[in-house]
Design an enzyme around this catalytic site. Sequence first.
Site: not given
Length: 362
Positions: A354, A320
């Site tokens: 992401e 992330c």
Amino acid sequence: MSRSQFDPANYAAQLAEKQQRLIELLAPFNAPAPEVFESAREHYRLRAEFRLWREGDDRHYAMFEAGDKHTPIFFEDFPIASAQINTLMPRLKAAWQASSALSFKLFQVEFLTTLAGDGIITLCYHRPLDDAWQVAAEQLAAELQVSIIGRSKGKRIVIGKDYVEEKLSVAGRTFSYRQPEGAFTQPNGEVNQKMLNWAFEALGERQDDLLELYCGNGNFTLPLATRVRKVLATEISKSSVNAALANLADNGIDNITLVRLSAEELTEALNEVRPFRRLAGIDLKSYDFGCVFVDPPRAGMDPDTCELTRRFERILYISCNPETLAANIAQLSDTHKVTRCALFDQFPYTHHMESGVLLERR
């Protein structure tokens, strides 16, 4: 994300900027071009949290710009949130306006929904919750067909369930997930489903075992377990571990051993630095690990855990934070090369992204 950033007409340009940023970060490692998985332009976010701002006798859904806690931005709807949240927002507001038992000292509202249509509304108060509140909340839960959770200092009252039920399709199979209120879940359900399918394909069909670090509620664990002989998965959050254990049982998957350890603690266990009681009865040497799967927090893997992953032929990494991903790849680049990468746009209209990479031994 501020309201001014929400601009569906500019979505393609924003996504292209993220793609270029990821390409530049991974360029030192000769990574292939990333596969790009778009988000829906609106109604993609399954969670939303609002402060309640009082003006006169009315309370409004409100958010604030970063750094400013005094100038509320009022919302009647929230286009990035799921269609279900947008349907619930006016009905909930009408309910608290009509009931002092629900509105008195209510200061925050949280919504958690799923692609499968389940939902929880959490109501947060600066007062103890009494019998009158419970009666009103039970009626509200029935009217809205969701679970209601009331929170006040040191108290939580659950009406219905304290988790939502999600269903996600991976390679033609549907997996069911319990997602607890208050625990981490992927906010963009459709993009999460794309991530699961990408990881499933990248792992491939294997005859050896998988080590998974930071497994959460088993989001990736369930589908990846169907690709290998057996899985050893670790997670430190107690609520996530309990949800993962329920998810394993609900899906009838029996080749996963789940241990409540941090990645750092498992590193110590595998390096035989010290024993852990939570590993009692688990023969670590019986595993034939061919791949490690990691989905760490924004800080990425610590140096020791990163060194641990080096001993595996294949490292499947979901991140992330592309900056810490690049830092971890730099530590591993002398022994492993990036053979696949992907960009998953979990967070449209923000700089967050992401990403995923497959690293294989040189």
